[in-house]
Design an enzyme around this catalytic site. Sequence first.
Site, PDB file in Angstrom:
ATOM      1  N   HIS A 163      57.343 -88.303  33.476  1.00  0.00           N
ATOM      2  CA  HIS A 163      57.141 -87.290  32.429  1.00  0.00           C
ATOM      3  C   HIS A 163      57.106 -87.889  31.018  1.00  0.00           C
ATOM      4  CE1 HIS A 163      57.175 -83.381  34.306  1.00  0.00           C
ATOM      5  NE2 HIS A 163      58.373 -83.485  34.817  1.00  0.00           N
ATOM      6  N   ALA A 181      67.214 -82.416  36.941  1.00  0.00           N
ATOM      7  CA  ALA A 181      67.206 -83.329  35.806  1.00  0.00           C
ATOM      8  C   ALA A 181      66.249 -82.788  34.757  1.00  0.00           C
ATOM      9  CB  ALA A 181      66.752 -84.723  36.247  1.00  0.00           C
ATOM     10  N   GLU A 232      61.281 -88.087  36.439  1.00  0.00           N
ATOM     11  CA  GLU A 232      61.557 -87.854  35.016  1.00  0.00           C
ATOM     12  C   GLU A 232      60.913 -88.931  34.153  1.00  0.00           C
ATOM     13  OE1 GLU A 232      62.703 -84.984  34.440  1.00  0.00           O
ATOM     14  OE2 GLU A 232      63.279 -84.611  36.531  1.00  0.00           O
TER      15      GLU A 232
HETATM   16 ZN   LIG Z   1      59.572 -82.407  36.178  1.00  0.00          ZN
END
Ligand SMILES: [Zn+2]
Length: 851
Positions: free
Chosen positions: A305, A266, A302
Amino acid sequence: MTFARLPRTVVPRRYDIRIEPDLAAFTFVGEEAIEVTICETASEIVLNAADLAIRRVAIERDGRRLTGSVTLDEAAERAVLCFAEPLQPGSWRLLLQFSGVLNDKLHGFYRSTFTGGDGRQGALAVTQFEATDARRAFPCWDEPDFKAVFQLTLVVDDNLAAISNTRISEVRPIAGRAKKSMAFAPTIPMSTYLVAFVIGALEPTEPVEADGIPIRVWAVPGKSHLATFALQVAAFSLRFFQAYYGVAYPGDKLDLIAIPDFAFGAMENLGAITFRETALLVDEGSATHSEQARVAHVVAHEIAHMWFGDLVTMAWWNGLWLNEAFATFMEVLAVDAWKPAWERWDHFGVSRSAAFLTDGLQSSRPIEFDVVAPKDAEAMFDVLTYEKGGAVVRMLEQYLGSENFRAGVRRYLAAHQFANAETTDLWKAIGEACGQPIPEMMDGWIFRQGYPLVTAKTEGAGETIRFSQRAFRYLDDGGDAQANWHVPITYRARVNGEIIRGRLLLSAEDGRVHFPGRPEWVVANEGGHGFYRVRYGPELLASLLSAPGETMTPIERFNLVNDAWAETLAGTLTASAFLELAAHFTGETNRHVWTPLLASLGFLARVVPPDLRPSLERLTRARLSTAMEWLGWSPRPDDSELVRELRGEILRALGTLRDDEQVRRAARDRYALGGELNTLDPNVRAAILVIVAHTGGEIEYAEYLRRFKAAQTPQEEQRYLRALADFRSPELIRRTLELSLNGQVRTQDAPFLVRDLLMGVHSREFAWAFVKERWEQMERLYPAQSGLRRLCEGITGLVTPALEQDVRAFFARQNVAFGGKTLLQYLERLRVAVRFQEREEVSLRAYLARF
Ligand SMILES: [Zn+2]
C-alpha cells in the site's frame, strides 16, 4: 442528514499540527495552522470535525488576522467557520485550537491498554483514521483527494516514545514540565486517513536496512523478541515492491507498530504501519504454519500500500476496492516470491472461495458501487473488496501476461504519484502498456454482482467441447440470467496421448473448442485463476475423477471439489452425489484440497438432525482414515510445512468427533505431558488444544483461562482464548459468554469468541439467547462498525427452521447499521443452509445408513 462532499472552494495545502495527549486522564489538546488556498471569495470555511471541541478560530495573511466563530454540526461531522468579512482568494493560514477525548472505541484518536512485563498497567494513545476518523483527532478536510503535507509535533512525557509517519526532526525538553516536544519531518502530500501518531511506552527493535530505508518493529515492553520474522518479511517486501513498481519507497523510514487493541488487521499509514499484535509479532519456533503465513501476508499487504494507496490514492471511497484488491494481489505475489514452498497462490485460490460464497448470494453487491455515506465506505471492507477484487486482478494479470501487467502498473504509478486516481486510470494505463481494451473485459466483473457458472460438455463424436455460461446463485431468483461476462477460459486436455493447452474469451452465452481427436480428459479453468465455477458433463467428470491426482493440479482439484460443494448448497447436485464425488479424494495429500473436503463435513455436522450425527461421524472417520494413517502424529523430517499443517487439520477433525476415543486419548496423553507439550510440532499442539477442549471439564477450562492470561505470544493467547469456545458443558459455555462482556477479553477479540460460540452445534442456542439479551451492551462496548458485524457472522450457524425464524424476527426489531448488505448476506446464508437441511434430510438419511 446530508453526505454531500465538502465544498472545493477552500483547499488545504499543509497542516502544522501540535498535539498533547494526557495518558492519565485520556484526553488531548491540540492546535493547528493550516495553509489553505481560497479559490473564490468566501465568508465561511467548511471542514470536518467530530467529537472535538474547537476553542479558537482565526485566519491570517500578510500580517493581518481575523478571528472567526465556529458552529459544529455533529450529525454531519462538520465544523463551519464564519468570519466577519469575506475572505479574498489566495493563500491564507487558518489557526485552530481544539481538544478531545482518547476514546475506547478503537477509532479516531483512542487509548489502548496493556500489562507490561513488570506487571504494571500501561496505556498508549493510538490513531486509526481510515475511512473517516481523522476528523476525530484534528479538524481537517477528511476526504482522500484533499492531499496535503503534514508536519506533526507531539508533546509527550519525557519517558515515552512517539512515532509518526516520518523521521523525528527535533526533540526539545519542555522546561519544568517533565515533557518533551517531538517534531517530525514534513510528509509527502497525502490523504488525511493515512496520518498516524502513536504515543506510549513502546520499545523499538534495532533497525534493519532495506535499500537504505531503516525498518523497525515497535511493541509494548517485553515483546520485541517476537519481531524477527516480521522484520525479515518487511525487508524482503520493501525491496520486492521497489523492484516491481520501479518507483522508490515514498517514505523516509518504515515503522511497524504492534498495538494491543486494534479493530482491524493492520493499517497502512505511510511510514508508520499499525497492526493488531497477532498480525505482526510471532515466535517462529512455536507458531503454526497459518499463524506465520498470516504475519507474512499482512506485513507484505501493508507495505504494498505504501505505493498503491499512499503514493497514489483513490479519488473517493468508491475506489477503495481497487486499493485493497491490488494490495491483496501484491501481497500474494510478494510472499510467493519469498517462500515458494508455501504455494501461496494455491492458498489464495482457497481463501478466495469466501468471496465466491458471498458473491453467489442475491444480496451480494458489485465490487465497485457508489459510496454516499461514510458508513457505506466501512461496508467495503469485506471479502468482495479483498478476495474477489484480488482474484479479478489476478485473472487479468494471468490473461495479459505478468510483464504486460506490470508495465501498466508502473505507468499508472508514474502518472499519478502524489495525487489521486480513478479505477479507469489503471485500466487505461494497463491497456496502453499492452495494447488491449481492458475496461470492456473488466467492467462485468467490477460493476456487476455475481459470477458465472461455466458448463463444459462434449458434443458430437466427443471431439468438440462446448463451454456455456450462466450466473451462479445459491437461491435462484431467475433474475440477471441473460447477461454474459467476458470469461477468460483456460483449458488443458489430453488428446491422442498429448497435452493441449488453449484459451477462449467467452463473451457470448456459449463457445466451442474443437480438438483433433476425442480428449481423454479436459480441465477447464486451468491453473485455477479464473473467477468462475465449472460444471463438467458426466463423461468429462468421470474421466477427471478416474485419477484426480494425475489429471489435475492441486488448485484444480480444489476447484473441482469446491465448485461441486457450491452446487450442492445451491441444490443442483444432491448431497449424496457430492459425498460420492468426495470419496474419490480419500487418498488426497494436498493440504489445500482438504480444505473444502473438511469444510463440507463440518457444515453437514451443523445441519444434520442429532440422530444422524453418529453415522455422519462414521463416514467422516472412514474418509479421513487413509490420511490419518499416512500422516500419523509425528512429523517426518522431510515433511513440508504444508504437510505439517495438514496433519494438524486432520487430527483436529478426527479428534472432535464424538466417538473417536483413539485420537482423543492420544491427544489427552500428549496434553498431560505439560511442559513437554511445547516440544511437539506447533500444528499438532494447536490441534491438541482444540481436541482436549471438546472433552474437557472444569479443570481444563481453568487451565486454559490461566494460560490465555499468561500467554507468551499473541498466537498462544489466541489459541487458548478461541479454544474456550470448544468446551461443551452448558456451564462452561455460559462462562465463556460472560467473558465476552466482563472486561477479561479485549473488545477487539470478544466478537470473534461469540461468533465461534454461535457457530458451535453445542453452544449455539445458549449463545443466541445471550446475544439477544445483551445486544445493547455489546453495541456499546465493541469497536465501532466492525465489532457486531464480525459477531453476526455467527448467525449463519443457527441452522434450524425455528432458530432462523427467531433470528429474522430479532433483526426485524433491531435498527442494525453495519452499512452495506452484510446483515442481509448473513441472513441469506442462513436461508441457504436451512433450505439445504430441509431438502436433503431424506436422501442424507438413506445415504448415511450405509455407514
Ligand atoms: Zn489493505
